[in-house]
Scaffold this motif. Structure first.
Motif, PDB file in Angstrom:
ATOM      1  N   GLY A  42      52.612  30.837  48.383  1.00 37.46           N
ATOM      2  CA  GLY A  42      54.010  31.087  48.031  1.00 37.46           C
ATOM      3  C   GLY A  42      54.911  30.507  49.091  1.00 37.46           C
ATOM      4  O   GLY A  42      54.486  29.682  49.905  1.00 37.46           O
ATOM      5  N   ALA A  43      56.177  30.949  49.103  1.00 32.92           N
ATOM      6  CA  ALA A  43      57.157  30.432  50.047  1.00 32.92           C
ATOM      7  C   ALA A  43      56.707  30.688  51.487  1.00 32.92           C
ATOM      8  O   ALA A  43      57.007  29.917  52.388  1.00 32.92           O
ATOM      9  CB  ALA A  43      58.511  31.082  49.783  1.00 32.92           C
ATOM     10  N   SER A  44      55.964  31.784  51.672  1.00 29.32           N
ATOM     11  CA  SER A  44      55.545  32.126  53.034  1.00 29.32           C
ATOM     12  C   SER A  44      54.174  31.537  53.376  1.00 29.32           C
ATOM     13  O   SER A  44      53.502  32.020  54.281  1.00 29.32           O
ATOM     14  CB  SER A  44      55.532  33.644  53.196  1.00 29.32           C
ATOM     15  OG  SER A  44      54.805  34.237  52.139  1.00 29.32           O
ATOM     16  N   GLY A  45      53.744  30.511  52.642  1.00 24.67           N
ATOM     17  CA  GLY A  45      52.462  29.863  52.939  1.00 24.67           C
ATOM     18  C   GLY A  45      51.324  30.459  52.142  1.00 24.67           C
ATOM     19  O   GLY A  45      51.529  31.181  51.179  1.00 24.67           O
ATOM     20  N   ARG A  46      50.098  30.159  52.582  1.00 30.60           N
ATOM     21  CA  ARG A  46      48.896  30.637  51.878  1.00 30.60           C
ATOM     22  C   ARG A  46      48.370  31.891  52.551  1.00 30.60           C
ATOM     23  O   ARG A  46      48.318  31.968  53.777  1.00 30.60           O
ATOM     24  CB  ARG A  46      47.810  29.564  51.912  1.00 30.60           C
ATOM     25  CG  ARG A  46      48.144  28.356  51.066  1.00 30.60           C
ATOM     26  CD  ARG A  46      47.170  27.230  51.352  1.00 30.60           C
ATOM     27  NE  ARG A  46      46.035  27.233  50.433  1.00 30.60           N
ATOM     28  CZ  ARG A  46      46.095  26.782  49.197  1.00 30.60           C
ATOM     29  NH1 ARG A  46      47.227  26.304  48.718  1.00 30.60           N
ATOM     30  NH2 ARG A  46      45.040  26.801  48.425  1.00 30.60           N
ATOM     31  N   ARG A  47      47.976  32.860  51.721  1.00 31.05           N
ATOM     32  CA  ARG A  47      47.390  34.089  52.252  1.00 31.05           C
ATOM     33  C   ARG A  47      46.152  34.432  51.450  1.00 31.05           C
ATOM     34  O   ARG A  47      46.043  34.088  50.281  1.00 31.05           O
ATOM     35  CB  ARG A  47      48.369  35.259  52.108  1.00 31.05           C
ATOM     36  CG  ARG A  47      49.640  35.104  52.852  1.00 31.05           C
ATOM     37  CD  ARG A  47      50.650  36.112  52.360  1.00 31.05           C
ATOM     38  NE  ARG A  47      51.139  35.763  51.039  1.00 31.05           N
ATOM     39  CZ  ARG A  47      51.711  36.617  50.215  1.00 31.05           C
ATOM     40  NH1 ARG A  47      51.851  37.869  50.563  1.00 31.05           N
ATOM     41  NH2 ARG A  47      52.149  36.219  49.040  1.00 31.05           N
ATOM     42  N   THR A  48      45.238  35.129  52.090  1.00 28.70           N
ATOM     43  CA  THR A  48      44.062  35.645  51.384  1.00 28.70           C
ATOM     44  C   THR A  48      44.181  37.159  51.355  1.00 28.70           C
ATOM     45  O   THR A  48      44.326  37.791  52.400  1.00 28.70           O
ATOM     46  CB  THR A  48      42.768  35.215  52.094  1.00 28.70           C
ATOM     47  OG1 THR A  48      42.749  33.785  52.149  1.00 28.70           O
ATOM     48  CG2 THR A  48      41.547  35.683  51.335  1.00 28.70           C
ATOM     49  N   LEU A  49      44.154  37.716  50.148  1.00 27.48           N
ATOM     50  CA  LEU A  49      44.294  39.166  49.995  1.00 27.48           C
ATOM     51  C   LEU A  49      42.999  39.746  49.427  1.00 27.48           C
ATOM     52  O   LEU A  49      42.330  39.108  48.614  1.00 27.48           O
ATOM     53  CB  LEU A  49      45.445  39.493  49.031  1.00 27.48           C
ATOM     54  CG  LEU A  49      46.827  38.988  49.426  1.00 27.48           C
ATOM     55  CD1 LEU A  49      47.828  39.292  48.317  1.00 27.48           C
ATOM     56  CD2 LEU A  49      47.286  39.621  50.725  1.00 27.48           C
ATOM     57  N   ASN A  50      42.675  40.956  49.855  1.00 28.93           N
ATOM     58  CA  ASN A  50      41.545  41.680  49.284  1.00 28.93           C
ATOM     59  C   ASN A  50      42.044  42.481  48.094  1.00 28.93           C
ATOM     60  O   ASN A  50      42.972  43.271  48.242  1.00 28.93           O
ATOM     61  CB  ASN A  50      40.951  42.627  50.320  1.00 28.93           C
ATOM     62  CG  ASN A  50      39.576  42.159  50.761  1.00 28.93           C
ATOM     63  OD1 ASN A  50      38.913  41.407  50.042  1.00 28.93           O
ATOM     64  ND2 ASN A  50      39.151  42.600  51.921  1.00 28.93           N
ATOM     65  N   VAL A  51      41.461  42.271  46.944  1.00 32.45           N
ATOM     66  CA  VAL A  51      41.914  42.949  45.730  1.00 32.45           C
ATOM     67  C   VAL A  51      40.794  43.860  45.236  1.00 32.45           C
ATOM     68  O   VAL A  51      39.644  43.428  45.116  1.00 32.45           O
ATOM     69  CB  VAL A  51      42.260  41.912  44.637  1.00 32.45           C
ATOM     70  CG1 VAL A  51      42.645  42.604  43.352  1.00 32.45           C
ATOM     71  CG2 VAL A  51      43.352  40.989  45.116  1.00 32.45           C
ATOM     72  N   ARG A  52      41.144  45.124  44.959  1.00 35.74           N
ATOM     73  CA  ARG A  52      40.167  46.061  44.406  1.00 35.74           C
ATOM     74  C   ARG A  52      40.202  45.958  42.884  1.00 35.74           C
ATOM     75  O   ARG A  52      41.267  46.075  42.279  1.00 35.74           O
ATOM     76  CB  ARG A  52      40.493  47.491  44.845  1.00 35.74           C
ATOM     77  CG  ARG A  52      39.300  48.440  44.705  1.00 35.74           C
ATOM     78  CD  ARG A  52      39.669  49.850  45.105  1.00 35.74           C
ATOM     79  NE  ARG A  52      40.572  50.477  44.135  1.00 35.74           N
ATOM     80  CZ  ARG A  52      40.196  50.913  42.933  1.00 35.74           C
ATOM     81  NH1 ARG A  52      38.952  50.752  42.527  1.00 35.74           N
ATOM     82  NH2 ARG A  52      41.062  51.470  42.119  1.00 35.74           N
ATOM     83  N   ILE A  53      39.024  45.714  42.303  1.00 38.16           N
ATOM     84  CA  ILE A  53      38.912  45.613  40.841  1.00 38.16           C
ATOM     85  C   ILE A  53      38.329  46.927  40.333  1.00 38.16           C
ATOM     86  O   ILE A  53      37.190  47.266  40.657  1.00 38.16           O
ATOM     87  CB  ILE A  53      38.019  44.426  40.443  1.00 38.16           C
ATOM     88  CG1 ILE A  53      38.660  43.119  40.909  1.00 38.16           C
ATOM     89  CG2 ILE A  53      37.775  44.408  38.942  1.00 38.16           C
ATOM     90  CD1 ILE A  53      37.756  41.925  40.843  1.00 38.16           C
ATOM     91  N   PRO A  54      39.111  47.713  39.563  1.00 36.69           N
ATOM     92  CA  PRO A  54      38.573  48.989  39.067  1.00 36.69           C
ATOM     93  C   PRO A  54      37.505  48.767  37.994  1.00 36.69           C
ATOM     94  O   PRO A  54      37.623  47.850  37.178  1.00 36.69           O
ATOM     95  CB  PRO A  54      39.792  49.706  38.485  1.00 36.69           C
ATOM     96  CG  PRO A  54      40.899  48.718  38.444  1.00 36.69           C
ATOM     97  CD  PRO A  54      40.490  47.475  39.164  1.00 36.69           C
ATOM     98  N   ALA A  55      36.457  49.576  38.027  1.00 41.86           N
ATOM     99  CA  ALA A  55      35.394  49.472  37.016  1.00 41.86           C
ATOM    100  C   ALA A  55      35.991  49.719  35.635  1.00 41.86           C
ATOM    101  O   ALA A  55      36.784  50.639  35.451  1.00 41.86           O
ATOM    102  CB  ALA A  55      34.299  50.495  37.310  1.00 41.86           C
ATOM    103  N   GLY A  56      35.617  48.873  34.669  1.00 41.74           N
ATOM    104  CA  GLY A  56      36.056  49.056  33.288  1.00 41.74           C
ATOM    105  C   GLY A  56      37.400  48.420  32.976  1.00 41.74           C
ATOM    106  O   GLY A  56      37.914  48.601  31.873  1.00 41.74           O
TER     107      GLY A  56
END
Length: 190
Positions: A42-56
């Motif tokens: 985005g405007a503030s550059g590249r970032r790597t985020l940890n995303v929690r994927i809920p089961a189901g």
């Protein structure tokens, strides 16, 4: 002239924009849940985020990453990022909501006489009873064996009768015996 009394007008606070991005996950990830690293630029550059994927989680649902969107201006709140879930194509299953469908190849004698066969599910193999006289295209249901949730989805098994190859004299002889001894016309209803 400037503002009266030497006061500068402060620019109005402006909230940052929200963004929606697609996130493709496997059916295995949708089944078990877990976490995934997502790279966002985005405007503030590249970032790597940890995303929690809920089961189901179902396709089309969104995961909100609060404050990870575009930056707000003049004290406005940062926007959010919404990750819209899509399922990657699966070699075995077709998903509809939380329900899964699997095409199961069966031999003609398993369909005709009935059988107990092992069927894969995302939670591991289960035994399925195929009723005698089953037909190609017939759907059988494994209750609660789809994606988890309230309520959990079902797994449907669509039968596909597969003929053995008539690639030896012995096989051709067996097929000829069937042809001669079974008074059967598959097109009688046409």
């Amino acid at each position: 002239h400037g503002a009266r009394g030497g006061q500068q007008r402060r620019p109005a606070a402006r909230d940052g924009e929200d963004r929606t991005l697609a996130l493709e996950i496997t059916l295995e990830e949708a089944f078990a849940g877990g976490s995934r690293q997502v790279e966002i630029s985005g405007a503030s550059g590249r970032r790597t985020l940890n995303v929690r994927i809920p089961a189901g989680i179902e396709a089309g649902r969104k995961i909100r990453l609060a404050g990870q969107g575009e930056a707000g201006a003049h004290g406005g709140a940062d926007g959010d990022i919404y990750l819209e879930i899509a399922y990657a194509p699966h070699p075995r299953y077709r998903a509809e909501g939380r329900d899964l469908t699997l095409e199961l190849p069966v031999a003609p004698w398993e369909a005709a006489l009935g059988a107990r066969v092992e069927v894969p599910t995302l939670a591991g193999p289960v035994t399925l009873a195929i009723p005698a006289g089953a037909q190609s295209g017939q759907k059988l249901r494994l209750r609660g064996r789809g994606l988890p949730g309230e309520p959990a989805g079902d797994q449907y098994v669509r039968l596909k009768i597969v003929n053995p190859p008539a690639d030896s004299e012995a096989a051709r002889t067996l097929f000829r015996r069937l042809q001669d001894e079974l008074p059967f016309d598959p097109r009688a209803g046409l």
